[in-house]
Enzyme design. Structure first.
Site, PDB file in Angstrom:
ATOM      1  N   ASN A  13       0.865  -1.190   0.000  1.00 20.21           N
ATOM      2  CA  ASN A  13       0.000   0.000   0.000  1.00 20.21           C
ATOM      3  C   ASN A  13       0.894   1.231   0.000  1.00 20.21           C
ATOM      4  O   ASN A  13       1.477   1.579   1.018  1.00 20.21           O
ATOM      5  CB  ASN A  13      -0.894  -0.045   1.251  1.00 20.21           C
ATOM      6  CG  ASN A  13      -1.778   1.189   1.382  1.00 20.21           C
ATOM      7  OD1 ASN A  13      -1.824   2.027   0.482  1.00 20.21           O
ATOM      8  ND2 ASN A  13      -2.470   1.295   2.510  1.00 20.21           N
ATOM      9  N   LYS A  15       0.049   4.190  -0.185  1.00 20.48           N
ATOM     10  CA  LYS A  15      -0.644   5.352   0.412  1.00 20.48           C
ATOM     11  C   LYS A  15      -0.461   6.569  -0.505  1.00 20.48           C
ATOM     12  O   LYS A  15      -0.354   6.396  -1.726  1.00 20.48           O
ATOM     13  CB  LYS A  15      -0.158   5.593   1.842  1.00 20.48           C
ATOM     14  CG  LYS A  15      -0.250   4.300   2.678  1.00 20.48           C
ATOM     15  CD  LYS A  15      -0.108   4.475   4.146  1.00 20.48           C
ATOM     16  CE  LYS A  15      -0.242   3.115   4.839  1.00 20.48           C
ATOM     17  NZ  LYS A  15      -0.161   3.196   6.288  1.00 20.48           N
ATOM     18  N   HIS A  97      -9.478   0.875   5.190  1.00 15.40           N
ATOM     19  CA  HIS A  97      -8.193   1.158   5.828  1.00 15.40           C
ATOM     20  C   HIS A  97      -8.419   2.118   7.003  1.00 15.40           C
ATOM     21  O   HIS A  97      -9.243   3.026   6.924  1.00 15.40           O
ATOM     22  CB  HIS A  97      -7.205   1.759   4.819  1.00 15.40           C
ATOM     23  CG  HIS A  97      -5.813   1.768   5.344  1.00 15.40           C
ATOM     24  ND1 HIS A  97      -5.377   2.717   6.243  1.00 15.40           N
ATOM     25  CD2 HIS A  97      -4.778   0.919   5.150  1.00 15.40           C
ATOM     26  CE1 HIS A  97      -4.123   2.445   6.567  1.00 15.40           C
ATOM     27  NE2 HIS A  97      -3.733   1.369   5.920  1.00 15.40           N
ATOM     28  N   GLU A  99      -6.827   4.567   8.020  1.00 15.93           N
ATOM     29  CA  GLU A  99      -6.650   5.999   7.707  1.00 15.93           C
ATOM     30  C   GLU A  99      -7.914   6.576   7.092  1.00 15.93           C
ATOM     31  O   GLU A  99      -8.262   7.739   7.325  1.00 15.93           O
ATOM     32  CB  GLU A  99      -5.420   6.181   6.796  1.00 15.93           C
ATOM     33  CG  GLU A  99      -4.128   5.979   7.593  1.00 15.93           C
ATOM     34  CD  GLU A  99      -2.978   5.373   6.818  1.00 15.93           C
ATOM     35  OE1 GLU A  99      -2.991   5.408   5.576  1.00 15.93           O
ATOM     36  OE2 GLU A  99      -2.052   4.845   7.470  1.00 15.93           O
ATOM     37  N   GLU A 169      -5.051  -4.944  10.690  1.00 15.50           N
ATOM     38  CA  GLU A 169      -4.065  -3.881  10.830  1.00 15.50           C
ATOM     39  C   GLU A 169      -4.331  -3.109  12.118  1.00 15.50           C
ATOM     40  O   GLU A 169      -5.130  -2.167  12.120  1.00 15.50           O
ATOM     41  CB  GLU A 169      -4.151  -2.917   9.637  1.00 15.50           C
ATOM     42  CG  GLU A 169      -3.834  -3.552   8.314  1.00 15.50           C
ATOM     43  CD  GLU A 169      -3.279  -2.533   7.322  1.00 15.50           C
ATOM     44  OE1 GLU A 169      -2.173  -2.756   6.831  1.00 15.50           O
ATOM     45  OE2 GLU A 169      -3.936  -1.512   7.067  1.00 15.50           O
ATOM     46  N   GLY A 175       2.674   2.418  10.802  1.00 10.88           N
ATOM     47  CA  GLY A 175       3.577   3.557  10.633  1.00 10.88           C
ATOM     48  C   GLY A 175       4.316   3.957  11.893  1.00 10.88           C
ATOM     49  O   GLY A 175       4.904   5.037  11.957  1.00 10.88           O
ATOM     50  N   SER A 215       3.800  -1.927  10.331  1.00 11.77           N
ATOM     51  CA  SER A 215       5.250  -1.928  10.551  1.00 11.77           C
ATOM     52  C   SER A 215       5.937  -3.233  10.148  1.00 11.77           C
ATOM     53  O   SER A 215       6.935  -3.631  10.755  1.00 11.77           O
ATOM     54  CB  SER A 215       5.583  -1.565  12.009  1.00 11.77           C
ATOM     55  OG  SER A 215       5.141  -0.241  12.295  1.00 11.77           O
TER      56      SER A 215
HETATM   57  P1  13P Z   1       3.158   0.525   7.668  1.00 12.13           P
HETATM   58  O1  13P Z   1       3.694  -0.758   7.053  1.00 12.13           O
HETATM   59  O2  13P Z   1       3.828   1.737   7.162  1.00 12.13           O
HETATM   60  O3  13P Z   1       3.092   0.430   9.153  1.00 12.13           O
HETATM   61  O4  13P Z   1       1.637   0.649   7.141  1.00 12.13           O
HETATM   62  C1  13P Z   1       0.795  -0.440   7.219  1.00 12.13           C
HETATM   63  C2  13P Z   1      -0.443  -0.138   6.473  1.00 12.13           C
HETATM   64  O5  13P Z   1      -1.226   0.713   6.863  1.00 12.13           O
HETATM   65  C3  13P Z   1      -0.699  -0.877   5.230  1.00 12.13           C
HETATM   66  O6  13P Z   1      -1.988  -0.656   4.760  1.00 12.13           O
END
Ligand code: 13P
Length: 252
Positions: A13, A15, A97, A99, A169, A175, A215
């Site tokens: 992803n 983002k 997601h 976010e 997740e 992150g 992560s």
């Molecule tokens: P990170 O791998 O940067 O922690 O993000 C995970 C994520 O949100 C994948 O959709």
């Protein structure tokens, strides 16, 4: 321990990251890795780069959008429809997601409606669920994950689940560099599978891929991949780096 009935799955992803050049470089790197197809690999660039990635990426690697709307077309400025994704031969879409849930108001019901619309248009869905740090501390981890899943369960039919990969997740791991331990992730994955067995069907519970996100990197992926209920990863930050290839090979 990769379950032979569930093909290992790694999603990247991106983002809201990347440029035309940077994304070409990432895709070249992935193409040059000559992945053998034993793991299903899907990359999700920002929507403006979807067609570029579709054109450059060597199959069997596939492409995912990071979101879509419910309607086919109409006056919905800024949105992309599931039928447009299908028209552009984009195979997958990430929905739910954290976010989007926390920053853009995607409710459980909205995520469920988008999931239904995506599947109705022939897309496959990476459906994300996960609890926050506060919810984990309050000991309501499964309550939160079940609530998010229940909305989808009420909205789609049993046969639709074959088009879904479920991504666990935990928000506290996204992150932050604070990856869930293999035991922590395995415990929730096993609980989610058990819940699906009771709420949907044993067939769905046995066959659905439940992937972990938060992560994940080139170093911690191997041990996570050894857990019996971890069927792959959804990778954020590390999908923008060469080590993404190592994660794609973590089940080998
Ligand atoms: P990170 O791998 O940067 O922690 O993000 C995970 C994520 O949100 C994948 O959709």
């Amino acid at each position: 321990m990769v379950n032979p009935n569930r093909k290992f799955f790694v999603g990247g992803n991106f983002k809201m990251n990347g440029t035309v050049d940077m994304i070409n470089e990432l895709i070249n790197h992935l193409n040059n890795a000559k992945l053998d197809g034993k793991t299903e690999v899907v990359v999700a660039p920002p929507s403006i780069y979807l067609l570029q990635v579709k054109e450059k990426l060597t199959p069997p690697a596939q492409v995912a959008a990071q979101n879509c709307y419910t309607a086919d077309s109409g006056a919905y400025t800024g949105e992309i429809s599931p039928s447009q994704l299908q028209d552009a031969n984009i195979e997958w879409v990430i929905l739910g997601h954290s976010e989007r849930r926390s920053m853009f108001g995607d409710t459980d019901k909205f995520v469920a409606d988008k999931t239904k619309a995506a599947i109705a248009n022939g897309l496959k869905v990476i459906l994300c669920v996960g609890e926050s740090q506060e919810e984990r501390e309050k000991d309501i981890t499964m309550e939160v994950n079940e609530r998010q899943l229940e909305a989808v369960t009420k909205t789609i039919e049993e046969k639709d689940w074959e088009h879904i990969v479920l991504a666990y997740e935990p928000v506290w791991a996204i992150g932050t560099g604070l990856v869930a331990s293999p035991q922590q992730a395995q415990e929730v994955h096993a609980d989610l599978r058990q819940w699906l067995g009771q709420r949907v069907s044993q067939k769905v519970a046995d066959s659905i891929r439940i992937i972990y996100g938060g992560s994940v990197n080139g170093k911690n992926c191997k041990e996570l991949a050894r857990q019996p209920d971890i069927d792959g990863f959804l990778v954020g930050g590390a999908s923008l780096k060469p080590e993404f290839v190592d994660i794609c090979k973590s089940a080998d």
